[in-house]
Design an enzyme around this catalytic site. Structure first.
Site, short mmCIF file in Angstrom:
data_model
loop_
_atom_site.label_atom_id
_atom_site.label_comp_id
_atom_site.label_asym_id
_atom_site.label_seq_id
_atom_site.Cartn_x
_atom_site.Cartn_y
_atom_site.Cartn_z
N GLY A 57 0.82 -1.21 0.00
CA GLY A 57 0.00 0.00 0.00
C GLY A 57 0.85 1.26 0.00
N THR B 69 1.12 3.33 -3.29
CA THR B 69 0.55 4.24 -4.28
C THR B 69 -0.85 4.72 -3.89
OG1 THR B 69 1.82 3.10 -5.96
CG2 THR B 69 0.00 4.45 -6.74
N THR C 167 4.46 8.34 -8.44
CA THR C 167 5.92 8.36 -8.33
C THR C 167 6.35 9.16 -7.10
OG1 THR C 167 6.31 8.02 -10.67
CG2 THR C 167 7.96 9.28 -9.48
N GLU D 154 14.97 -7.19 -3.56
CA GLU D 154 14.16 -6.74 -4.67
C GLU D 154 15.05 -6.46 -5.89
OE1 GLU D 154 11.02 -6.64 -4.58
OE2 GLU D 154 10.43 -5.44 -6.32
N ASN E 183 10.02 5.50 -15.00
CA ASN E 183 11.39 5.58 -15.51
C ASN E 183 11.92 7.01 -15.53
OD1 ASN E 183 11.16 2.88 -15.75
ND2 ASN E 183 11.65 2.78 -17.94
#
Lengths: 377, 387
Positions: free
Chosen positions: B123, B125, B131, B240, B370
């Site tokens: 949780g 976003t 971003t 990750e 990106n």
């Protein structure tokens, strides 16, 4: 896996960087672009004293007996600094064919002189109808008594105007395949019948057109087997392609470093231009290209050094590095703005070389066709 | 320098492959929402001791070095293994709890993560915090012994299946810098006041909106120190980062299928693979894949040497996500109209290419767009001044 350089390689890198930045400033690079010879004999002598010309030659020929990976590290520094002169053609495309295919006598005759800096070598391969394949090799060598007589025109022969010896790739027989019937000759560059002219290239890298007109070469100067020496050239080209990649990666590193310093200092609208997001994106993209190029270079160099099959890796490396060096130098000039296009600015030296090295040893399309074959297409 | 894998790494790879082939079958497509989420599969991995492969052994993990974690990631991705039920817990929740969680939290959650029993959703976003995660507006206010949460999250993957949310909340609305007022919470998804609504996206992923309406959670829901959430969010992403490198292996398999298709499919009387333009396009992708693979190795190598590959991880993320789009775009391009088919007997590879064309949108916009990744590279990696 171990992706670090050895301690010796780190030392070689540091000492090469120090030496070249001191002994080969960009003022000298520019001067030599205009110079007829295109190299500094004094700098050449100093490099020989450091053992660079004999870096990969065995100790029995007065070399240092180091490996191909070490040579790659050194070439990377040379590319970073844009070292003008005949190092590449003497050491990579010159001494490697002798090392790979020479008789013991030939090795003894030529290699110690390469190591000491006495001898400048070059390879004459390309022709009007041939770049890096055997197909268009039309220069002929015909046996006559205990000599061969060579006739033909070679193009893009590096530093032939100052070379002592030209390794000429000639056809001695019409075979069933283009690769059959290729023979190599060690030709004294002062032999009667050789005409040499420097070609005006974008990289100012003293590539020459060399015309052989009834040039007589004694049989003892045949290098490798009669009719069957194309595999030697293939092996040399594999190494030369990666050696060229090393120079290119060094050049790309330098272009990025120069750009980063510039965008941190240059102010417009009251701020360093490096604080603008669009410039930051350019720089991030440039760094990605440089960093990935370095990795892919080392992988291919490692495989070659270990004697592993490397056809795919070499083509991948050259293809990727071609595009990366072009991209990085083009963005570098853009970040510098108009000042980057002036002759006095160093970035243009790299921009021009990115293009001349891209087309050397196969442009990206050429490399991609090799990759296509390697993935079974 | 040595680019080879050790015998142990190779053996681990073989063992993984054997298991994945048996469990998933060689034709496993892994593209429907169900294929991406399977608790049964997660439990099987757990039985093999293959959840938490990189966690320290003292916490029940596999203690495997980074290179083996990379091998693990590569094989899982190559075989399109369903990871939805465990991936967040394995790569983010577990390692962070090990680092900063309370003893009670470790005891409560770590064993259940390792056994594949519990699933977390992420949780972070929100509608107004994409971003820019520090713009988080979901609040938690202390009321007696309980925190009361209000707000909403969006694009929350697997929220409909998860037992817990690992989430950011604003606990200090008056902090001088907004990212200093965030805390990390673990919230039981069964708590009254939580509403979950499935989203409809092009990528057919199990994604949800989650609404929090006076949701009361105990004080123990806070992970680490109060108002330090931002630090936990931006660090400890090693697992990750390594795992992300494995995505290249997934793209590699996809690419091999496109190559196979080009070889066996004729157009205008000759195989597609003999078309010079197609050869160039596929060769470019082969080059890109090799570059991406090698870069992932470098990230794992840096981690192995105690270096945090901050910018390098951002490069891997931007590079592989954009490669994925080029790959999907080129695949459909080469296949022509058949490439746009989502299913049916005329859909090559059961419509995988058409699906991937849609799915490939996700990685370049998710997980930090990106655009921001490139700014991270420029500022953190290259030392450029802040905008």
């Amino acid at each position: 896996m171990n992706l670090d350089l050895t301690e010796e390689q780190e030392m070689l890198r540091t000492s090469a960087r120090d030496f070249l930045s001191k002994e080969c400033p960009k003022t000298l690079v520019r001067e030599l672009e205009e110079d007829e010879k295109g190299y500094s004999p004094e700098l050449w002598r100093k490099m020989a004293e450091l053992g660079w010309m004999g870096l990969v030659l065995p100790e029995e020929y007065d070399g240092m007996g180091m490996g191909f990976m070490d040579l790659v590290i050194l070439l990377q520094e040379m590319g970073r600094n844009i070292l003008p002169g005949p190092f590449f053609c003497t050491v990579v495309t010159g001494s490697l064919p002798i090392l790979f295919a020479g008789t013991d006598e030939q090795k003894k005759e030529f290699l110690p002189k390469v190591a000491s800096g006495e001898l400048i070598l070059t390879l004459a391969l390309s022709e009007p109808n041939a770049l890096y394949g055997a197909v268009g090799v039309e220069t002929k060598a015909v046996a006559q008594g205990d000599s061969f007589v060579i006739n033909g025109t070679k193009l893009f022969v590096e530093n032939a105007h100052i070379a002592d010896c030209i390794i000429c790739v000639a056809r001695t027989k019409e075979g069933s395949s283009p690769e059959e019937g290729i023979t190599l000759f060690l030709v004294d560059a002062k032999s009667p019948g050789i005409k040499c002219e420097v070609m005006p290239t974008i990289g100012a890298d003293k590539l020459c057109e060399v015309v052989f007109e009834n040039v007589s070469v004694p049989q003892k100067n045949m290098l490798g087997e009669l009719h069957n020496s194309w595999p030697v050239i293939e092996k040399v080209l594999e190494h030369a392609t990666i050696a060229k990649c090393a120079e290119m990666v060094g050049g790309a590193e330098a272009s990025l470093d120069m750009t980063l310093s510039y965008v941190k200092e240059r102010e417009q609208y009251g701020k360093p231009i490096g604080s603008f997001q669009v410039i930051q994106h350019y720089c991030a993209n440039m760094w990605t290209k440089v960093d990935t190029s370095r990795s892919i270079l080392y992988l291919a160099a490692w495989k070659l050094a270990e004697g592993l099959p490397a056809t795919m890796d070499i083509a991948v490396a050259k293809g990727w590095i071609n595009d990366s060096y072009l991209f990085v130098t083009e963005r570098a000039v853009q970040c510098h703005g108009a000042i980057g296009t002036t002759r006095d600015h160093d970035i243009g030296l790299y921009y021009r070389r990115a293009k001349s090295t891209e087309v050397a040893f196969g442009n990206t399309d050429f490399q991609k066709e090799i990759v296509a074959q390697q993935i079974g297409l | 320098m040595d680019f080879g894998f050790t015998a142990e790494e190779q053996a681990f790879r073989e063992e993984l492959r054997e298991f994945l082939r048996q469990e998933l079958g060689p034709e496993h497509k892994g593209r429907t929402p169900h294929d991406l989420f399977s608790r049964e599969f997660s439990r099987k991995l757990a039985k093999k001791g293959w959840l938490g492969v990189g966690w320290p052994k003292e916490y029940g993990g596999g203690g495997r070095p980074y290179m083996e974690q990379l091998v693990y990631g590569e094989e899982m991705m190559r075989h399109r293994a369903p990871a939805g039920a465990h991936i967040l817990a394995q790569n983010m929740v577990g390692p962070t709890l090990i680092r900063i969680g309370s003893e009670e939290q470790k005891k409560e959650y770590l064993p259940k993560i390792l056994s594949g029993e519990i699933t977390f959703c992420l949780g972070y976003t929100e509608p107004n915090a994409g971003t820019d995660l520090a713009a988080c507006q979901t609040t938690a206010v202390l009321d007696g012994d309980e925190w009361v949460i209000n707000g909403s999250k969006i694009f929350t993957s697997f929220a409909g299946q998860a037992h817990y949310a690992w989430m950011t909340v604003r606990t200090d609305p008056n902090a001088p810098k907004r990212h200093r007022g965030l805390s990390m919470f673990i919230v039981d998804m069964k708590t009254p006041g939580i509403t979950v609504r499935e989203m409809d996206t092009m990528w057919d992923y199990l994604q949800y909106e989650v609404f929090f309406d006076d949701v009361r959670v105990p004080k123990t829901a806070v992970v680490g120190e109060l108002n330090k959430g931002w630090d936990y969010l931006t660090t400890a992403l090693d697992h990750e980062r390594v795992f992300m490198g494995g995505t290249v292996a997934q793209h590699q398999r996809f690419f091999e299928e496109v190559v196979e298709y080009a070889k066996k499919t004729e157009r205008n009387g000759k195989p597609l693979s003999k078309d010079p333009i197609i050869r160039q396009k596929l060769a470019q992708l082969a080059i890109d894949l090799e570059v991406g693979r090698l870069f992932a190795y470098r990230v794992a190598w840096l981690l192995s040497n105690g270096i945090v590959p901050f910018s390098e991880a951002s490069i891997t993320k931007t590079f592989t996500s954009e490669l994925e789009r080029r790959l999907a775009n080129t695949a459909v391009h080469i296949m022509g109209p058949c490439g746009t088919l989502l299913e049916g007997k005329r859909a090559p590879y059961d419509g995988y290419m058409a699906w991937e064309y849609k799915f490939s949108l996700m990685m370049a916009v998710g997980g930090g767009s990106n655009e921001i990744e490139r700014i991270i590279i420029a500022i953190a990696g290259l030392g450029l001044p802040r905008p």
